[in-house]
Design a protein around this motif. Structure first.
Motif, PDB file in Angstrom:
ATOM      1  N   ILE A   1       0.836  -1.200   0.000  1.00  0.00           N
ATOM      2  CA  ILE A   1       0.000   0.000   0.000  1.00  0.00           C
ATOM      3  C   ILE A   1       0.871   1.250   0.000  1.00  0.00           C
ATOM      4  O   ILE A   1       1.771   1.384   0.829  1.00  0.00           O
ATOM      5  N   CYS A   2       0.595   2.180  -0.910  1.00  0.00           N
ATOM      6  CA  CYS A   2       1.238   3.485  -0.987  1.00  0.00           C
ATOM      7  C   CYS A   2       2.767   3.330  -1.074  1.00  0.00           C
ATOM      8  O   CYS A   2       3.279   2.928  -2.107  1.00  0.00           O
ATOM      9  N   ARG A   3       3.509   3.637  -0.025  1.00  0.00           N
ATOM     10  CA  ARG A   3       4.949   3.398  -0.034  1.00  0.00           C
ATOM     11  C   ARG A   3       5.238   1.941  -0.382  1.00  0.00           C
ATOM     12  O   ARG A   3       6.195   1.636  -1.100  1.00  0.00           O
ATOM     13  N   GLY A   4       4.402   1.028   0.123  1.00  0.00           N
ATOM     14  CA  GLY A   4       4.600  -0.381  -0.171  1.00  0.00           C
ATOM     15  C   GLY A   4       4.571  -0.667  -1.656  1.00  0.00           C
ATOM     16  O   GLY A   4       5.389  -1.442  -2.174  1.00  0.00           O
ATOM     17  N   MET A   5       3.654  -0.036  -2.393  1.00  0.00           N
ATOM     18  CA  MET A   5       3.603  -0.214  -3.845  1.00  0.00           C
ATOM     19  C   MET A   5       4.858   0.335  -4.496  1.00  0.00           C
ATOM     20  O   MET A   5       5.405  -0.257  -5.434  1.00  0.00           O
ATOM     21  N   GLN A   6       5.341   1.461  -4.013  1.00  0.00           N
ATOM     22  CA  GLN A   6       6.562   2.037  -4.571  1.00  0.00           C
ATOM     23  C   GLN A   6       7.764   1.127  -4.319  1.00  0.00           C
ATOM     24  O   GLN A   6       8.625   0.947  -5.187  1.00  0.00           O
ATOM     25  N   LEU A   7       7.819   0.542  -3.127  1.00  0.00           N
ATOM     26  CA  LEU A   7       8.865  -0.434  -2.826  1.00  0.00           C
ATOM     27  C   LEU A   7       8.791  -1.628  -3.777  1.00  0.00           C
ATOM     28  O   LEU A   7       9.816  -2.094  -4.290  1.00  0.00           O
ATOM     29  N   LEU A   8       7.574  -2.134  -4.002  1.00  0.00           N
ATOM     30  CA  LEU A   8       7.389  -3.262  -4.910  1.00  0.00           C
ATOM     31  C   LEU A   8       7.901  -2.913  -6.297  1.00  0.00           C
ATOM     32  O   LEU A   8       8.609  -3.707  -6.934  1.00  0.00           O
TER      33      LEU A   8
ATOM     34  N   PHE B   1      -7.381  14.018   1.696  1.00  0.00           N
ATOM     35  CA  PHE B   1      -7.257  13.030   0.632  1.00  0.00           C
ATOM     36  C   PHE B   1      -7.658  13.621  -0.706  1.00  0.00           C
ATOM     37  O   PHE B   1      -8.586  14.429  -0.802  1.00  0.00           O
ATOM     38  N   GLY B   2      -6.956  13.160  -1.749  1.00  0.00           N
ATOM     39  CA  GLY B   2      -7.409  13.384  -3.103  1.00  0.00           C
ATOM     40  C   GLY B   2      -8.336  12.248  -3.499  1.00  0.00           C
ATOM     41  O   GLY B   2      -8.092  11.091  -3.142  1.00  0.00           O
ATOM     42  N   ARG B   3      -9.401  12.555  -4.210  1.00  0.00           N
ATOM     43  CA  ARG B   3     -10.398  11.552  -4.587  1.00  0.00           C
ATOM     44  C   ARG B   3     -10.367  11.355  -6.094  1.00  0.00           C
ATOM     45  O   ARG B   3     -10.533  12.301  -6.862  1.00  0.00           O
ATOM     46  N   HIS B   4     -10.128  10.116  -6.502  1.00  0.00           N
ATOM     47  CA  HIS B   4      -9.999   9.808  -7.921  1.00  0.00           C
ATOM     48  C   HIS B   4     -10.725   8.503  -8.227  1.00  0.00           C
ATOM     49  O   HIS B   4     -10.632   7.538  -7.467  1.00  0.00           O
ATOM     50  N   VAL B   5     -11.424   8.480  -9.359  1.00  0.00           N
ATOM     51  CA  VAL B   5     -12.055   7.256  -9.834  1.00  0.00           C
ATOM     52  C   VAL B   5     -11.045   6.510 -10.700  1.00  0.00           C
ATOM     53  O   VAL B   5     -10.368   7.101 -11.545  1.00  0.00           O
ATOM     54  N   LEU B   6     -10.927   5.205 -10.497  1.00  0.00           N
ATOM     55  CA  LEU B   6      -9.939   4.410 -11.207  1.00  0.00           C
ATOM     56  C   LEU B   6     -10.454   3.918 -12.552  1.00  0.00           C
ATOM     57  O   LEU B   6     -11.642   3.628 -12.712  1.00  0.00           O
TER      58      LEU B   6
ATOM     59  N   SER C   1      -7.550   9.376 -13.995  1.00  0.00           N
ATOM     60  CA  SER C   1      -7.813  10.052 -15.263  1.00  0.00           C
ATOM     61  C   SER C   1      -6.628  10.885 -15.743  1.00  0.00           C
ATOM     62  O   SER C   1      -6.522  11.177 -16.939  1.00  0.00           O
ATOM     63  N   ASP C   2      -5.731  11.266 -14.844  1.00  0.00           N
ATOM     64  CA  ASP C   2      -4.547  12.020 -15.253  1.00  0.00           C
ATOM     65  C   ASP C   2      -3.359  11.117 -15.578  1.00  0.00           C
ATOM     66  O   ASP C   2      -2.237  11.588 -15.754  1.00  0.00           O
ATOM     67  N   GLY C   3      -3.599   9.812 -15.645  1.00  0.00           N
ATOM     68  CA  GLY C   3      -2.574   8.878 -16.089  1.00  0.00           C
ATOM     69  C   GLY C   3      -1.681   8.307 -15.012  1.00  0.00           C
ATOM     70  O   GLY C   3      -0.788   7.503 -15.317  1.00  0.00           O
ATOM     71  N   VAL C   4      -1.891   8.660 -13.754  1.00  0.00           N
ATOM     72  CA  VAL C   4      -1.039   8.164 -12.669  1.00  0.00           C
ATOM     73  C   VAL C   4      -1.359   6.697 -12.394  1.00  0.00           C
ATOM     74  O   VAL C   4      -2.530   6.318 -12.254  1.00  0.00           O
ATOM     75  N   VAL C   5      -0.320   5.871 -12.301  1.00  0.00           N
ATOM     76  CA  VAL C   5      -0.490   4.455 -12.001  1.00  0.00           C
ATOM     77  C   VAL C   5      -0.930   4.301 -10.548  1.00  0.00           C
ATOM     78  O   VAL C   5      -0.258   4.774  -9.631  1.00  0.00           O
ATOM     79  N   GLU C   6      -2.065   3.639 -10.333  1.00  0.00           N
ATOM     80  CA  GLU C   6      -2.581   3.436  -8.981  1.00  0.00           C
ATOM     81  C   GLU C   6      -2.569   1.977  -8.541  1.00  0.00           C
ATOM     82  O   GLU C   6      -2.764   1.694  -7.365  1.00  0.00           O
ATOM     83  N   VAL C   7      -2.344   1.042  -9.472  1.00  0.00           N
ATOM     84  CA  VAL C   7      -2.261  -0.370  -9.117  1.00  0.00           C
ATOM     85  C   VAL C   7      -1.222  -1.042 -10.005  1.00  0.00           C
ATOM     86  O   VAL C   7      -1.168  -0.795 -11.213  1.00  0.00           O
ATOM     87  N   VAL C   8      -0.386  -1.887  -9.393  1.00  0.00           N
ATOM     88  CA  VAL C   8       0.477  -2.801 -10.145  1.00  0.00           C
ATOM     89  C   VAL C   8       0.257  -4.205  -9.614  1.00  0.00           C
ATOM     90  O   VAL C   8      -0.053  -4.391  -8.434  1.00  0.00           O
ATOM     91  N   GLU C   9       0.399  -5.192 -10.498  1.00  0.00           N
ATOM     92  CA  GLU C   9       0.253  -6.592 -10.122  1.00  0.00           C
ATOM     93  C   GLU C   9       1.423  -7.383 -10.681  1.00  0.00           C
ATOM     94  O   GLU C   9       1.915  -7.092 -11.778  1.00  0.00           O
TER      95      GLU C   9
ATOM     96  N   VAL D   1      -1.135  -1.063  -4.399  1.00  0.00           N
ATOM     97  CA  VAL D   1      -2.089   0.026  -4.635  1.00  0.00           C
ATOM     98  C   VAL D   1      -1.491   1.314  -4.085  1.00  0.00           C
ATOM     99  O   VAL D   1      -0.911   1.322  -3.004  1.00  0.00           O
ATOM    100  N   GLN D   2      -1.643   2.401  -4.838  1.00  0.00           N
ATOM    101  CA  GLN D   2      -1.000   3.648  -4.454  1.00  0.00           C
ATOM    102  C   GLN D   2      -1.811   4.453  -3.443  1.00  0.00           C
ATOM    103  O   GLN D   2      -1.259   5.255  -2.701  1.00  0.00           O
ATOM    104  N   TRP D   3      -3.117   4.236  -3.372  1.00  0.00           N
ATOM    105  CA  TRP D   3      -3.925   5.049  -2.460  1.00  0.00           C
ATOM    106  C   TRP D   3      -3.846   4.512  -1.037  1.00  0.00           C
ATOM    107  O   TRP D   3      -3.273   3.452  -0.772  1.00  0.00           O
ATOM    108  N   GLU D   4      -4.474   5.243  -0.115  1.00  0.00           N
ATOM    109  CA  GLU D   4      -4.367   4.928   1.314  1.00  0.00           C
ATOM    110  C   GLU D   4      -5.414   3.894   1.722  1.00  0.00           C
ATOM    111  O   GLU D   4      -6.322   4.164   2.523  1.00  0.00           O
TER     112      GLU D   4
END
Length: 237
Positions: free
Chosen positions: A113-120, A150-155, A196-204, A214-217
């Motif tokens: 999660i968040c930092r965890g996704m960046q570490l991954l 929080f910023g609110r974004h639809v995936l 919608s602005d192209g930021v990666v929010e999930v990697v698998e 997942v990048q969100w909290e």
């Protein structure tokens, strides 16, 4: 009677200074919602102090949750430090990278999660945007205000991805609070959700039973579906 033991899921600790009964001290802790969500999903959550060699404990757990926290040392992905990058501890970075590497190698269910996704992503050879407003042109992923906002974004979810199966037709509006994000996606990872602005929010991780970043909290809202998905993967383990 079902005599199967509940799966044990490790949560990597965060080390923070606190004042308790008038005394200043440093403690290792976890966000209570991570503990509560995993317990409600039938797991035994345990908090793992992040020290060198902590990856040796992974043989005792059936799942791993790596939560949010401070920025990574950009030297780990070949960059100079941005003035707004705040690194807490390179020892913490290396210990969690070793944990994630061991989880990937061993097929251990992993929710990052968040930092965890960046570490991954960095563990798999990827890089990060060190200050996202310079990429998106705004602070929509970490609003600036008087408190923790929080910023609110639809995936936009990739069809047939694991994250799409977790959320089904009810895609959540994410609760974001990050100024860094994935730039180059690491080897063996697939970006399966963006804003919608192209930021990666999930990697698998391809070919892994359950390794999702997942990048969100996640854990800062009432939505526990990711924790339940981790718990299900830990049971299958």
């Amino acid at each position: 009677m079902n005599s199967a033991k509940p799966p044990v899921v490790g949560i990597t600790a965060r080390t923070v200074p606190v004042t308790l009964q008038g005394t200043d001290m440093v403690v290792s802790l976890s966000l209570q919602s991570h503990v509560d969500f995993l317990a409600a999903a039938g797991c035994v959550p345990v908090v793992l102090p992040v020290r060198p060699g902590v990856e040796q404990l992974l043989g005792q757990v059936q799942g791993l949750l790596v939560p949010g926290g401070p920025d990574l040392d950009p030297a780990l992905y070949g960059q100079e430090r941005h003035p707004l990058t705040r690194v807490a501890s390179t020892d913490l970075d290396r210990a969690e990278l070793a944990l994630i590497g061991a989880a990937l190698t061993d097929g251990l269910p992993l929710l990052a999660i968040c930092r965890g996704m960046q570490l991954l992503n960095v563990r798999c050879g990827g890089t990060l945007h060190q200050h996202l407003p310079e990429v998106t042109g705004d602070d929509g992923h970490r609003p600036q205000g008087a408190g923790f906002e929080f910023g609110r974004h639809v995936l936009d979810l990739e069809p047939a991805s694991r994250i799409a199966r977790v959320f089904g037709e009810d895609t959540p509006k994410t609760a974001c609070h990050h100024h860094q994000a994935v730039d180059r996606v690491g080897e063996g990872l697939t970006a399966t959700a963006r804003t919608s602005d192209g930021v990666v929010e999930v990697v698998e991780a391809a070919g892994h039973p359950f390794a999702v970043g997942v990048q969100w909290e996640a854990g800062q809202t009432e939505d526990d579906r990711l924790h339940r998905a981790l718990a299900d993967a830990a049971r299958r383990r």
